[in-house]
Design a protein around this motif. Structure first.
Motif, PDB file in Angstrom:
ATOM      1  N   UNK A 144      -4.544 -55.802  18.241  1.00 24.98           N
ATOM      2  CA  UNK A 144      -3.589 -55.822  19.345  1.00 24.98           C
ATOM      3  C   UNK A 144      -2.594 -54.672  19.193  1.00 24.98           C
ATOM      4  N   UNK A 145      -2.100 -54.487  17.968  1.00 26.26           N
ATOM      5  CA  UNK A 145      -1.163 -53.382  17.722  1.00 26.26           C
ATOM      6  C   UNK A 145      -1.820 -52.034  18.015  1.00 26.26           C
ATOM      7  N   UNK A 146      -3.070 -51.886  17.579  1.00 30.02           N
ATOM      8  CA  UNK A 146      -3.793 -50.637  17.841  1.00 30.02           C
ATOM      9  C   UNK A 146      -4.000 -50.439  19.347  1.00 30.02           C
ATOM     10  N   UNK A 147      -4.336 -51.527  20.048  1.00 31.48           N
ATOM     11  CA  UNK A 147      -4.512 -51.430  21.504  1.00 31.48           C
ATOM     12  C   UNK A 147      -3.205 -51.027  22.169  1.00 31.48           C
ATOM     13  N   UNK A 148      -2.093 -51.621  21.705  1.00 26.94           N
ATOM     14  CA  UNK A 148      -0.775 -51.270  22.248  1.00 26.94           C
ATOM     15  C   UNK A 148      -0.461 -49.797  21.992  1.00 26.94           C
ATOM     16  N   UNK A 149      -0.768 -49.338  20.783  1.00 24.63           N
ATOM     17  CA  UNK A 149      -0.537 -47.925  20.443  1.00 24.63           C
ATOM     18  C   UNK A 149      -1.415 -47.017  21.306  1.00 24.63           C
ATOM     19  N   UNK A 150      -2.662 -47.428  21.507  1.00 23.69           N
ATOM     20  CA  UNK A 150      -3.577 -46.639  22.340  1.00 23.69           C
ATOM     21  C   UNK A 150      -3.047 -46.578  23.771  1.00 23.69           C
ATOM     22  N   UNK A 151      -2.586 -47.726  24.285  1.00 25.42           N
ATOM     23  CA  UNK A 151      -2.031 -47.751  25.650  1.00 25.42           C
ATOM     24  C   UNK A 151      -0.810 -46.842  25.746  1.00 25.42           C
ATOM     25  N   UNK A 152       0.048 -46.902  24.717  1.00 25.09           N
ATOM     26  CA  UNK A 152       1.246 -46.049  24.714  1.00 25.09           C
ATOM     27  C   UNK A 152       0.837 -44.569  24.695  1.00 25.09           C
ATOM     28  N   UNK A 153      -0.163 -44.239  23.889  1.00 22.61           N
ATOM     29  CA  UNK A 153      -0.634 -42.846  23.815  1.00 22.61           C
ATOM     30  C   UNK A 153      -1.267 -42.425  25.132  1.00 22.61           C
ATOM     31  N   UNK A 154      -2.016 -43.331  25.754  1.00 21.92           N
ATOM     32  CA  UNK A 154      -2.613 -43.013  27.055  1.00 21.92           C
ATOM     33  C   UNK A 154      -1.531 -42.760  28.093  1.00 21.92           C
ATOM     34  N   UNK A 155      -0.482 -43.589  28.080  1.00 22.29           N
ATOM     35  CA  UNK A 155       0.639 -43.390  29.003  1.00 22.29           C
ATOM     36  C   UNK A 155       1.310 -42.056  28.717  1.00 22.29           C
ATOM     37  N   UNK A 156       1.515 -41.771  27.449  1.00 24.66           N
ATOM     38  CA  UNK A 156       2.135 -40.491  27.057  1.00 24.66           C
ATOM     39  C   UNK A 156       1.264 -39.313  27.506  1.00 24.66           C
ATOM     40  N   UNK A 157      -0.042 -39.454  27.342  1.00 21.80           N
ATOM     41  CA  UNK A 157      -0.956 -38.394  27.767  1.00 21.80           C
ATOM     42  C   UNK A 157      -0.906 -38.202  29.282  1.00 21.80           C
ATOM     43  N   UNK A 158      -0.831 -39.313  30.026  1.00 24.91           N
ATOM     44  CA  UNK A 158      -0.733 -39.214  31.490  1.00 24.91           C
ATOM     45  C   UNK A 158       0.556 -38.497  31.879  1.00 24.91           C
ATOM     46  N   UNK A 159       1.658 -38.862  31.189  1.00 22.21           N
ATOM     47  CA  UNK A 159       2.935 -38.213  31.481  1.00 22.21           C
ATOM     48  C   UNK A 159       2.873 -36.728  31.141  1.00 22.21           C
ATOM     49  N   UNK A 160       2.258 -36.412  29.992  1.00 20.90           N
ATOM     50  CA  UNK A 160       2.112 -35.006  29.607  1.00 20.90           C
ATOM     51  C   UNK A 160       1.241 -34.253  30.606  1.00 20.90           C
ATOM     52  N   UNK A 161       0.182 -34.915  31.063  1.00 17.75           N
ATOM     53  CA  UNK A 161      -0.696 -34.290  32.048  1.00 17.75           C
ATOM     54  C   UNK A 161       0.068 -34.043  33.347  1.00 17.75           C
ATOM     55  N   UNK A 162       0.877 -35.016  33.728  1.00 14.42           N
ATOM     56  CA  UNK A 162       1.691 -34.865  34.936  1.00 14.42           C
ATOM     57  C   UNK A 162       2.689 -33.720  34.754  1.00 14.42           C
ATOM     58  N   UNK A 163       3.313 -33.663  33.580  1.00  9.80           N
ATOM     59  CA  UNK A 163       4.255 -32.573  33.283  1.00  9.80           C
ATOM     60  C   UNK A 163       3.528 -31.233  33.298  1.00  9.80           C
ATOM     61  N   UNK A 164       2.320 -31.223  32.749  1.00 10.64           N
ATOM     62  CA  UNK A 164       1.532 -29.991  32.714  1.00 10.64           C
ATOM     63  C   UNK A 164       1.190 -29.538  34.131  1.00 10.64           C
TER      64      UNK A 164
END
Length: 154
Positions: free
Chosen positions: A53-73
């Motif tokens: 569950x913790x790993x899934x939460x971390x993965x979701x957080x990283x995916x959100x961060x990646x989406x935000x970075x992609x949007x910023x890019x």
């Protein structure tokens, strides 16, 4: 004989009962061990599920961060494209102004030459006028001298 058979049968039954009790006792010990192992396995499973569950939460957080970075890019690329376009427009404006400045400088140079020519002509005309004034003064003086001479002759 019957009594011996009964005793034998009783002994056999007692032995079977003892064997059965031993078996049940061993089975209970085995069952307790299995339950203890099962509890350990359940605890390990629960820990693994929490880790997952913790790993899934971390993965979701990283995916959100990646989406935000992609949007910023994407935004940064749009800004870069806009800035590149503006730079191109500014370069065109600078080239147009430089061309207009060269034309203006050329016209200014032509006008400066015309002014210099007009000044030369004016100077020449002023000199010519001065000469004409000097000649007119000389003529007047000669006329006055002639008139005086004429008056003294009369």
């Amino acid at each position: 004989d019957e009594a011996i058979d009964r005793e034998t049968q009783f002994a056999n039954t007692l032995e079977s009962k003892t064997s059965l009790e031993e078996y049940l006792l061993n089975a209970k010990v085995d069952m307790d061990l299995l339950q203890s192992e099962l509890a350990e396995k359940n605890e390990m499973l629960s820990m693994e599920q929490n880790r997952n569950k913790n790993l899934k939460d971390q993965i979701c957080a990283k995916e959100t961060e990646l989406k935000e970075l992609d949007s910023s890019k994407t935004s940064a690329r749009k800004e870069l494209d806009s800035a590149t376009s503006k730079i191109s427009q500014l370069q065109d404006d600078v080239e147009e102004r430089a061309s207009a400045l060269r034309i203006s400088e050329s016209k200014l140079s032509d006008m400066t030459q015309q002014i210099a020519e007009y000044e030369r002509r004016l100077f020449d005309k002023e000199a010519s006028l001065k000469q004409m004034q000097d000649e007119a003064i000389d003529r007047e003086m000669m006329l006055e001298d002639t008139a005086e001479s004429k008056t003294s002759l009369e």
